[in-house]
Design an enzyme around this catalytic site. Sequence first.
Site, PDB file in Angstrom:
ATOM      1  N   GLU A   1      -6.791  18.321   5.293  1.00  0.00           N
ATOM      2  CA  GLU A   1      -5.596  17.482   5.253  1.00  0.00           C
ATOM      3  C   GLU A   1      -4.600  18.040   4.241  1.00  0.00           C
ATOM      4  OE1 GLU A   1      -6.627  13.082   6.479  1.00  0.00           O
ATOM      5  OE2 GLU A   1      -7.478  13.472   4.515  1.00  0.00           O
TER       6      GLU A   1
ATOM      7  N   ASN B   1      -0.017   5.763   0.086  1.00  0.00           N
ATOM      8  CA  ASN B   1      -0.896   6.912  -0.121  1.00  0.00           C
ATOM      9  C   ASN B   1      -0.067   8.169  -0.314  1.00  0.00           C
ATOM     10  OD1 ASN B   1      -1.305   5.938   2.859  1.00  0.00           O
ATOM     11  ND2 ASN B   1      -1.904   8.053   3.055  1.00  0.00           N
ATOM     12  N   ASP B   2      -0.310   9.234   0.415  1.00  0.00           N
ATOM     13  CA  ASP B   2       0.212  10.571   0.067  1.00  0.00           C
ATOM     14  C   ASP B   2       1.704  10.636  -0.313  1.00  0.00           C
ATOM     15  OD1 ASP B   2      -2.139  10.739   1.488  1.00  0.00           O
ATOM     16  OD2 ASP B   2      -1.337  12.030   3.054  1.00  0.00           O
TER      17      ASP B   2
ATOM     18  N   TRP C   1      -4.456   0.294   4.045  1.00  0.00           N
ATOM     19  CA  TRP C   1      -3.863   1.280   4.948  1.00  0.00           C
ATOM     20  C   TRP C   1      -3.565   0.638   6.312  1.00  0.00           C
ATOM     21  CZ3 TRP C   1      -4.512   3.661   9.619  1.00  0.00           C
ATOM     22  CH2 TRP C   1      -3.809   4.864   9.816  1.00  0.00           C
TER      23      TRP C   1
ATOM     24  N   ARG D   1      -2.095  17.787  11.582  1.00  0.00           N
ATOM     25  CA  ARG D   1      -1.053  16.996  10.911  1.00  0.00           C
ATOM     26  C   ARG D   1      -0.619  17.580   9.571  1.00  0.00           C
ATOM     27  NH1 ARG D   1      -5.635  13.448  11.069  1.00  0.00           N
ATOM     28  NH2 ARG D   1      -6.734  13.348   9.073  1.00  0.00           N
ATOM     29  N   ASP D   2       0.344  16.878   8.993  1.00  0.00           N
ATOM     30  CA  ASP D   2       0.830  17.104   7.628  1.00  0.00           C
ATOM     31  C   ASP D   2       1.607  18.407   7.479  1.00  0.00           C
ATOM     32  OD1 ASP D   2      -0.667  14.806   7.289  1.00  0.00           O
ATOM     33  OD2 ASP D   2      -2.393  15.841   6.413  1.00  0.00           O
TER      34      ASP D   2
ATOM     35  N   TRP E   1       0.815  -1.225   0.000  1.00  0.00           N
ATOM     36  CA  TRP E   1       0.000   0.000   0.000  1.00  0.00           C
ATOM     37  C   TRP E   1       0.847   1.273   0.000  1.00  0.00           C
ATOM     38  CZ3 TRP E   1      -5.084   1.764   0.157  1.00  0.00           C
ATOM     39  CH2 TRP E   1      -5.283   3.052   0.665  1.00  0.00           C
TER      40      TRP E   1
ATOM     41  N   PHE F   1       3.155   9.801   9.883  1.00  0.00           N
ATOM     42  CA  PHE F   1       2.179  10.339   8.936  1.00  0.00           C
ATOM     43  C   PHE F   1       2.846  11.360   8.003  1.00  0.00           C
ATOM     44  CE2 PHE F   1      -2.462   9.574  10.505  1.00  0.00           C
ATOM     45  CZ  PHE F   1      -2.202   8.228  10.709  1.00  0.00           C
TER      46      PHE F   1
ATOM     47  N   GLN G   1       3.614   7.804   1.949  1.00  0.00           N
ATOM     48  CA  GLN G   1       2.967   7.034   3.008  1.00  0.00           C
ATOM     49  C   GLN G   1       2.914   5.573   2.549  1.00  0.00           C
ATOM     50  OE1 GLN G   1       1.044   8.586   6.190  1.00  0.00           O
ATOM     51  NE2 GLN G   1       3.137   9.186   5.698  1.00  0.00           N
TER      52      GLN G   1
HETATM   53  C1  FRU Z   1      -4.254  12.056   3.730  1.00  0.00           C
HETATM   54  C2  FRU Z   1      -3.866  11.536   5.116  1.00  0.00           C
HETATM   55  C3  FRU Z   1      -3.038  12.562   5.872  1.00  0.00           C
HETATM   56  C4  FRU Z   1      -2.276  11.704   6.851  1.00  0.00           C
HETATM   57  C5  FRU Z   1      -2.004  10.461   6.047  1.00  0.00           C
HETATM   58  C6  FRU Z   1      -2.021   9.190   6.829  1.00  0.00           C
HETATM   59  O1  FRU Z   1      -4.492  11.028   2.833  1.00  0.00           O
HETATM   60  O2  FRU Z   1      -5.010  11.148   5.842  1.00  0.00           O
HETATM   61  O3  FRU Z   1      -3.793  13.592   6.453  1.00  0.00           O
HETATM   62  O4  FRU Z   1      -1.113  12.305   7.324  1.00  0.00           O
HETATM   63  O5  FRU Z   1      -2.995  10.406   5.032  1.00  0.00           O
HETATM   64  O6  FRU Z   1      -1.639   8.106   6.043  1.00  0.00           O
END
Ligand code: FRU
Length: 438
Positions: free
Chosen positions: A203, A16-17, A41, A151-152, A14, A76, A33
């Site tokens: 986010e 993501n971001d 996830w 976050r982020d 997997w 994250f 991610q």
């Molecule tokens: C966006 C998010 C972020 C977070 C991350 C966790 O897709 O939810 O806000 O940091 O993914 O994987």
Amino acid sequence: MITDFLHLKAPGNWINDPNGFLYFHGAYHLFYQHFPYAPRWGTMHWGHAVSHDLVHWTHLGIALFPSKAYDRNGVFSGSALELDGKLHLYYSAVRYLAEEPEDIHLARGGGLQTSQAMLVSPDGRTFDNWSKRQIIPVLEDPALGDAADTRDPKVWASDGGYYMILGSKAQGQGKVLFYRSGDGTHWNYANSYTDPSFGSMLECPDLFPLGSSYLLVGSPMGVIQDGLPYADQTMYAPADFAEDTCTLRLLAPFTYLDWGLDLYAPQSTLDDQGRRVLIGWMRMPQAVRGEADGRGPWRGMMSLPRVAEWENGRVFFRPHPQVVAQFTQPVSSPRPTMPLRILASLPEGASLDLFGYQIRRERGAVTADRSQVFDQIPGYRMTASTPPISAPCCPLEIYVEPNLVEIFVNHGQYVLSHVVYGLRGSFSGPIDDMTTVS
Ligand code: FRU
């Protein structure tokens, strides 16, 4: 060694971001991610890939993983900065209040705490996960921001100082927080900004100068209450930002960064020519079976790198010149090999069939329909449209890969991208030019 061309894909399992996207010591670094154990996830790590041209990517494995009490349940999203010749990585550190007994990768009842942390890498190749430090503790004032959902960190340098924008929420509404630092390590709260268009939580905010103003990009949660998976979409707006006070003001309403259904949480950086480049995560509802390169089932990929440009009073998103430069081989076969770059002009009422993926011009708008090339997964939307376009013969620049179609409409006035599964057959419609890579 796993490599990717054009689109960075999960090296297995997997992703993501995009995270920590930066041109550093002569190479582009793109972290992401990553849950390395299953195509879903879970406890977040930062996977790492490098490229010399933004189109050929080499995966370098896991860079950041949980190692501290404050990040034991997830590293994250976050960003990168070059400071004193070293790569500084900023991320959100997640600790669950309790784990789900039958699935330790999820928080029981969603209870968690988030702080902000950093790690300094001397070379962008070695990452001492025990040298991390916490830089912003869990928030204690709910009027300022949420202890779980803050976050982020996106960090940038300007005029000898360092700035950070964080996504958060307060009083049920999305919000951004600004922090400032003189040395990149010690951070002080500076200001905040909220707007109803930030949804229930914003986010992955990103704020950068473009043309004579700034652009705010963010991914609000819970704005479109249609009960469908992936209702959340990434938005952007031009903005004013005063660095001395960290005061933000939107100059126009938030609008879609991509008019398709899957792009989320993009991150931007400057390329080696000073262009503003964005890459976004393309959400995939199902894993793709493993490929010959041994990556096994994989789920999640990145969009093409897109250049944001301010022109004639509006923002255009165009494929990066390095992408365009790859497509040199004319195609004549009715069943060509992907990837493909297709140029077409779509008058009102006309349509294109690209291997089962349909693109139509209806009431001025460009509508894309993936229903024939997407598994029937309950609830998932199949069609999406741009706003109406005034050009009579709307020019389209389309990139087709087995699992992704990206349509740049009217020279990048709008972009519409969709994840697809199982493109097949051939193509028809008013196509002006079709090329593939050499
Ligand atoms: C966006 C998010 C972020 C977070 C991350 C966790 O897709 O939810 O806000 O940091 O993914 O994987």
